[in-house]
Design a protein around this motif. Structure first.
Motif, short mmCIF file in Angstrom:
data_model
loop_
_atom_site.label_atom_id
_atom_site.label_comp_id
_atom_site.label_asym_id
_atom_site.label_seq_id
_atom_site.Cartn_x
_atom_site.Cartn_y
_atom_site.Cartn_z
N VAL A 63 167.89 5.63 31.25
CA VAL A 63 166.92 5.99 29.50
C VAL A 63 166.02 6.51 29.37
O VAL A 63 164.70 5.96 29.50
N ALA A 64 165.65 7.77 28.88
CA ALA A 64 164.93 8.30 28.18
C ALA A 64 164.21 7.73 26.95
O ALA A 64 165.02 7.98 25.83
N GLY A 126 168.17 -3.57 34.34
CA GLY A 126 168.77 -2.54 35.26
C GLY A 126 168.48 -1.43 34.82
O GLY A 126 168.39 -0.84 36.15
N ALA A 127 168.44 -0.69 34.33
CA ALA A 127 167.93 0.66 33.96
C ALA A 127 166.89 1.21 34.46
O ALA A 127 165.78 0.15 34.47
N LYS A 128 166.24 2.19 34.25
CA LYS A 128 165.41 2.96 34.70
C LYS A 128 164.62 3.55 33.27
O LYS A 128 165.69 3.91 32.26
N ILE A 161 169.78 8.88 25.50
CA ILE A 161 168.28 9.52 25.47
C ILE A 161 168.37 8.48 23.91
O ILE A 161 169.14 8.93 22.79
N LEU A 162 167.60 8.10 24.22
CA LEU A 162 166.64 7.43 23.04
C LEU A 162 166.22 8.46 22.56
O LEU A 162 164.54 8.35 22.54
N VAL A 163 165.59 8.72 20.96
CA VAL A 163 164.49 9.12 20.36
C VAL A 163 163.96 8.32 19.50
O VAL A 163 164.22 7.42 17.95
N ALA A 164 162.90 7.50 19.54
CA ALA A 164 161.95 6.07 19.41
C ALA A 164 161.39 6.59 18.34
O ALA A 164 160.74 5.87 16.97
#
Length: 389
Positions: A63-64, A126-128, A161-164
């Motif tokens: 996850v970005a 568990g995600a990176k 892709i999470l745009v924070a």
């Protein structure tokens, strides 16, 4: 059996963390409040991710988190869980740091691992996490820099892709970057975090999933509104990981920011991708929206989208592979109906989070309830889903 499985997963996730200590304060950067000692945060109870962990923890997903970086020293991130950051231009920060703090907060909601010192944990432990840092100060070039950041996340093979940290204007480059991300197998998720009803980007960019925000009573938190909103999630009175922890467990609370709702959806998307690895980005979004708990009036809501995220239903629902992509906007047509798979019984108290009924938030919900989104034709040009190599 399910209780034993959940306990086993929690046991694995709790192992190997450093001792908790008090973080030293900083005069210029984000600081933690301390170690969160209270009951399971309401947003976490609502999603109840521990109920999903016997099926998947999001392992294999990258996850970005696009924005300000992630403080890798917070002890609720496992060893190697936060990979080396990608920087766009001069971000003025050392690797593995997050002076601003927003990226670390978002990353914690997505993937913080369980720890015996606190009840808080992320949705997909568990995600990176891949931090992608870009200059986010005002300026005409800001959307183009964000476009570069999204392209960097795609190049790194991030499936979500999470745009924070979104921007206040769009550009041709940003539109192209979101389109390219979807074509290459990435789900782009962005908060609807604008003020006075104004749109933000890429929430209002075609191809991105725009996320509205709610408080624990079900009232909307954000001001951004429009046909582009797809789904809603918790955005007020939240808890998450803090930057500035100096190697220990550290949190900030209470957090109210409509931008944080998208992090819950990104964590759920990681769980969906891990459990259904062949799904395309369009199919992941379809699954998230079709299984959402509808707004009180049953129609698209300009601040809630098609309803509140139901992570368990999104992972477990039986949805045909050719289910049509949801339309956005109240005028897109009458909604169809999709019935999630019946949930396996879970004994009260299983997992970290006790479920909060959606009825308490003013939304219709029950096991196996029919939920819906609009039919606007079968999605075209689907690409295979991507997993982290």
């Amino acid at each position: 059996m399910r209780r034993a499985l959940t306990a086993a997963f929690v046991s694995v996730l709790l192992g190997g963390f450093p001792a908790v200590a008090t973080a030293s304060p900083s005069a210029t950067c984000a600081d933690p409040v301390g170690v969160y000692p209270g009951e399971v945060p309401w947003g976490q109870r609502l999603l109840d991710p521990a109920r999903i962990w016997p099926l998947t923890t999001g392992a294999g997903q990258l996850v970005a988190v696009v924005g300000t970086g992630v403080d890798t020293r917070n002890a609720q991130f496992g060893r190697g869980q936060v990979v080396a950051a990608r920087d766009i231009g001069d971000v003025g920060a050392e690797p593995g740091t997050d002076c601003d703090g927003r990226g670390t907060i978002a990353a914690g909601i997505v993937a913080a691992q369980a720890n015996p010192a606190t009840t808080f944990a992320g949705v997909a432990p568990g995600a990176k996490i891949l931090p992608v840092r870009y200059p986010h100060a005002g300026g005409d070039g800001e959307p183009d820099r964000l476009a570069e950041a999204i392209k960097a996340a795609v190049a790194a093979r991030a499936g979500v892709i999470l745009v924070a940290v979104p921007v206040n204007s769009g550009s041709a480059a940003l539109t192209g970057a979101v389109a390219e991300a979807r074509e290459r197998g990435s789900v782009v998720i962005s908060p609807a975090a604008g003020t006075n009803g104004a749109p933000t980007y890429p929430a209002a960019t075609p191809g991105a999933l725009a996320v509205g925000s709610l408080d624990r009573a079900g009232a909307t938190v954000g001001q951004e509104a429009g046909d582009h909103l797809g789904i809603a999630a918790p955005g007020a009175d939240l808890v998450s990981t803090s930057a500035g922890g100096h190697g220990v467990v550290a949190h900030r609370w209470p957090l109210t920011d409509p931008g944080l709702a998208a992090a819950y959806v990104a964590g759920a998307a990681a769980l969906v991708r891990a459990y259904h690895p062949a799904l395309s980005p369009e199919q992941v979004v379809t699954r998230l929206v079709l299984t959402a708990n509808r707004p009180p009036n049953g129609d698209h809501d300009p601040k809630r989208g098609w309803g509140t995220l139901d992570a368990y239903a999104a992972v477990t629902a039986q949805i045909p592979a050719d289910a049509p992509a949801p339309g956005l906007g109240a005028g897109a047509g009458k909604p169809a109906r999709v019935v999630p798979a019946a949930a396996a019984a879970v004994a009260p108290g299983d997992g970290l989070a006790g479920g909060v009924t959606i009825g308490a938030l003013g939304f219709a919900a029950a096991a196996g309830i029919a939920v819906a989104a609009v039919r606007r034709g079968r999605a075209r040009g689907w690409q295979p889903g991507r997993r982290m190599p």
